[in-house]
Design a protein around this motif. Structure first.
Motif, mmCIF file in Angstrom:
data_model
loop_
_atom_site.group_PDB
_atom_site.id
_atom_site.type_symbol
_atom_site.label_atom_id
_atom_site.label_comp_id
_atom_site.label_asym_id
_atom_site.label_seq_id
_atom_site.Cartn_x
_atom_site.Cartn_y
_atom_site.Cartn_z
ATOM 1 N N UNK A 71 -0.808 19.618 14.680
ATOM 2 C CA UNK A 71 -1.277 18.945 13.533
ATOM 3 C C UNK A 71 -1.269 20.286 12.648
ATOM 4 N N UNK A 72 -0.946 20.786 11.489
ATOM 5 C CA UNK A 72 -1.040 22.009 11.156
ATOM 6 C C UNK A 72 -2.411 21.189 9.912
ATOM 7 N N UNK A 73 -2.815 20.083 9.876
ATOM 8 C CA UNK A 73 -4.214 19.849 8.900
ATOM 9 C C UNK A 73 -5.258 19.208 9.620
ATOM 10 N N UNK A 74 -6.015 20.078 9.287
ATOM 11 C CA UNK A 74 -7.159 20.294 10.215
ATOM 12 C C UNK A 74 -8.268 20.214 9.667
ATOM 13 N N UNK A 75 -8.788 19.152 9.902
ATOM 14 C CA UNK A 75 -10.619 19.173 9.272
ATOM 15 C C UNK A 75 -11.951 19.989 10.586
ATOM 16 N N UNK A 76 -12.865 20.370 9.609
ATOM 17 C CA UNK A 76 -13.914 21.102 10.138
ATOM 18 C C UNK A 76 -15.315 20.292 10.089
ATOM 19 N N UNK B 104 7.575 18.479 3.830
ATOM 20 C CA UNK B 104 6.807 19.935 3.067
ATOM 21 C C UNK B 104 6.943 20.575 3.720
ATOM 22 N N UNK B 105 8.198 20.254 5.628
ATOM 23 C CA UNK B 105 7.670 21.663 6.333
ATOM 24 C C UNK B 105 6.923 21.689 7.469
ATOM 25 N N UNK B 106 5.381 20.591 7.060
ATOM 26 C CA UNK B 106 4.578 20.904 7.983
ATOM 27 C C UNK B 106 4.710 20.182 8.634
ATOM 28 N N UNK B 107 3.808 20.341 9.707
ATOM 29 C CA UNK B 107 3.258 19.352 10.837
ATOM 30 C C UNK B 107 2.503 18.731 10.998
ATOM 31 N N UNK B 108 2.257 17.369 11.029
ATOM 32 C CA UNK B 108 1.089 16.710 11.021
ATOM 33 C C UNK B 108 1.478 15.337 10.501
ATOM 34 N N UNK B 109 2.883 14.810 9.845
ATOM 35 C CA UNK B 109 2.774 13.949 9.576
ATOM 36 C C UNK B 109 3.202 12.105 10.833
ATOM 37 N N UNK B 110 2.745 11.591 10.901
ATOM 38 C CA UNK B 110 2.777 10.313 11.370
ATOM 39 C C UNK B 110 3.865 9.488 11.268
ATOM 40 N N UNK B 111 4.608 9.908 12.705
ATOM 41 C CA UNK B 111 6.279 9.004 13.118
ATOM 42 C C UNK B 111 6.053 7.848 13.571
ATOM 43 N N UNK C 157 0.465 -1.353 0.012
ATOM 44 C CA UNK C 157 0.248 0.283 -0.019
ATOM 45 C C UNK C 157 0.906 1.393 0.257
ATOM 46 N N UNK C 158 0.064 3.144 0.623
ATOM 47 C CA UNK C 158 0.659 3.420 0.245
ATOM 48 C C UNK C 158 2.387 3.621 1.279
ATOM 49 N N UNK C 159 3.463 4.532 0.930
ATOM 50 C CA UNK C 159 4.246 4.105 1.305
ATOM 51 C C UNK C 159 5.178 5.647 1.958
ATOM 52 N N UNK C 160 4.605 6.188 1.416
ATOM 53 C CA UNK C 160 4.764 7.482 1.687
ATOM 54 C C UNK C 160 4.583 8.224 2.736
ATOM 55 N N UNK C 161 4.631 9.261 3.137
ATOM 56 C CA UNK C 161 4.064 10.545 4.623
ATOM 57 C C UNK C 161 3.112 9.915 4.864
ATOM 58 N N UNK C 162 2.632 9.955 5.898
ATOM 59 C CA UNK C 162 1.225 10.342 5.949
ATOM 60 C C UNK C 162 0.719 11.288 7.243
ATOM 61 N N UNK C 163 -0.160 12.207 6.387
ATOM 62 C CA UNK C 163 -0.664 12.965 7.258
ATOM 63 C C UNK C 163 -2.175 12.516 8.168
#
Length: 432
Positions: free
Chosen positions: A221-226, A420-427, A190-196
């Motif tokens: 995280x800088x990714x927000x859902x409203x 991308x410099x944005x905080x919120x990727x799962x590590x 499946x997906x191998x890259x960063x996950x936000x």
């Protein structure tokens, strides 16, 4: 509500020696408190009762949690009492399958006269797994899956309850075999890259509460859902608050909108027109159409929703189904109206059906988002096991939505800065 603990000492199948194996399972209710009044277009609450399940075989153990939102027919079905009922039936069904191998057993719950051990059959087969069990411990866990499938065959247990028991069993089997859950399910690659990871901001009573929640979420995280309903002015207020906090980054789509079934095609198109200034920041719009879309004749206004999907495509925005997406059987019907679906274990019924839904999405060219109900870090950790099924975006924010005092464990991951410099990727955290 009473917890339920059942245990067995069993003789190894086909073993001439006197080797013994210990099995323990435990259901427990889990009262959770949200950090603030959690309001969506469906409901509002500050306290919920979720459910947890624990499985241990010969010292190898794993736990699970399901989030249980306020009941809504066809969408959010299943209560902690339903989960407790299944745990009791599962224990008796497992006893039935283990048969004469049981040397001793016990349970904290008295037998219910309504239990029918043969109801629905034993589930049969190998539990639908891609890898054959090798050790006796692994075979016992596959027998537990068969017992659960026998319970599921009765049709009386909601998917949330089935997900609770199944994910605990499969997490335990994964640890016993030393392989990840996706390998068990044959969904590797499946997906191998960063996950936000998106943080979900609930509907707020006023601008100050909205700003407070935005600051809290963006600190993680800088990714927000409203969460939004059918009110464009509220949407404009949300984006105004994001501007005021300096959270709208040029060239970055960091905002998701969750309408929770509350729009109609006319409002949806008007929404895009009125918020045109902010659309370059919007990544996804979730479940704008009613839950019944496209499952009932009364809700078939498909042409309008298909046009909305096309318009979003022009704007660089993807549309995802959530409430309308339950199991793999729903994928094909949703394809004309959205770019992808949000797979939630509580609605699917567990890992195995989530894997089937993922395969259906891949076959039809649809995207996959992984989401959670309101729950603790344990609920998020269960979903992290299949993180690669997502196409790079999830909302595993339950541990941020619930108060520290109700967390049964720590998250198995952290939210870090992405490429991308944005905080919120799962590590993922490294086990010590």
């Amino acid at each position: 509500m009473e917890a339920v603990h059942s245990w067995w000492t069993v003789r190894g199948e086909g073993e001439a020696t006197s080797s013994e194996h210990r099995i323990d399972v435990r259901f427990s209710p889990l009262v959770i408190h949200t950090n603030r009044n959690w309001k969506t277009a469906h409901s509002a609450s500050t306290t919920r009762t979720n459910a947890t399940f624990h499985v241990a075989v010969d010292g190898t153990e794993a736990s699970s949690e399901v989030g249980l939102p306020p009941f809504k027919p066809g969408i959010y079905e299943g209560t902690a009492e339903d989960c407790r009922d299944l745990s009791i039936r599962f224990a008796y069904h497992l006893t039935f399958l283990l048969g004469t191998r049981v040397l001793a057993s016990g349970t904290t719950s008295a037998c219910r006269e309504t239990l029918n051990l043969a109801q629905g059959g034993d589930g049969g087969g190998d539990g639908g797994l891609a890898i054959e069990p090798a050790s006796e411990r692994e075979r016992i866990l596959v027998t537990a899956l068969r017992a659960l499938d026998g319970c599921a065959a009765s049709g009386r247990h909601p998917n949330a309850a089935l997900a609770l028991v199944e994910t605990a069993i499969l997490r335990c089997l994964s640890r016993a075999m030393g392989i990840p859950v996706p390998s068990l399910l044959d969904v590797c690659g499946g997906h191998q890259g960063p996950v936000r990871c998106f943080y979900t901001v609930g509907m707020a009573a006023d601008r100050n509460l909205l700003a407070e929640d935005v600051r809290y979420g963006s600190g993680n995280t800088q990714f927000l859902k409203f969460k939004l309903d059918k009110d464009a002015e509220k949407a404009l207020e949300v984006f105004s608050a994001l501007e005021a906090e300096g959270l709208l980054v040029a060239g970055r789509r960091t905002v998701a909108i969750d309408a929770n079934c509350s729009w109609d095609p006319e409002f949806a198109m008007d929404f895009l027109a009125r918020l045109q200034k902010y659309l370059p920041h919007v990544y996804m719009i979730e479940q704008p159409f009613p839950f019944e879309m496209p499952f009932s004749e009364a809700a078939k206004v498909g042409a309008g929703w298909a046009r909305f999907k096309d318009k979003c495509t022009e704007c660089g925005i993807v549309v995802y189904a959530d409430e309308s997406m339950r199991t793999s059987a729903d994928v094909a019907a949703l394809r004309p109206y959205c770019h992808g679906v949000n797979i939630k274990l509580e609605k699917a019924g567990g890992y195995r059906e989530a894997a089937r839904a993922w395969k259906a999405c891949k076959a039809s060219g649809m995207g996959v988002w992984l989401g959670c109900m309101v729950g603790t870090a344990l609920n998020c950790n269960v979903i992290v096991e299949i993180l690669g099924l997502s196409d790079g975006s999830v909302d595993l924010d339950g541990f941020l939505l619930t108060s520290p005092g109700c967390q049964p464990c720590d998250p198995s991951f952290r939210l870090a800065e992405g490429p991308d410099g944005l905080k919120g990727c799962i590590e993922l955290k490294v086990a010590e």
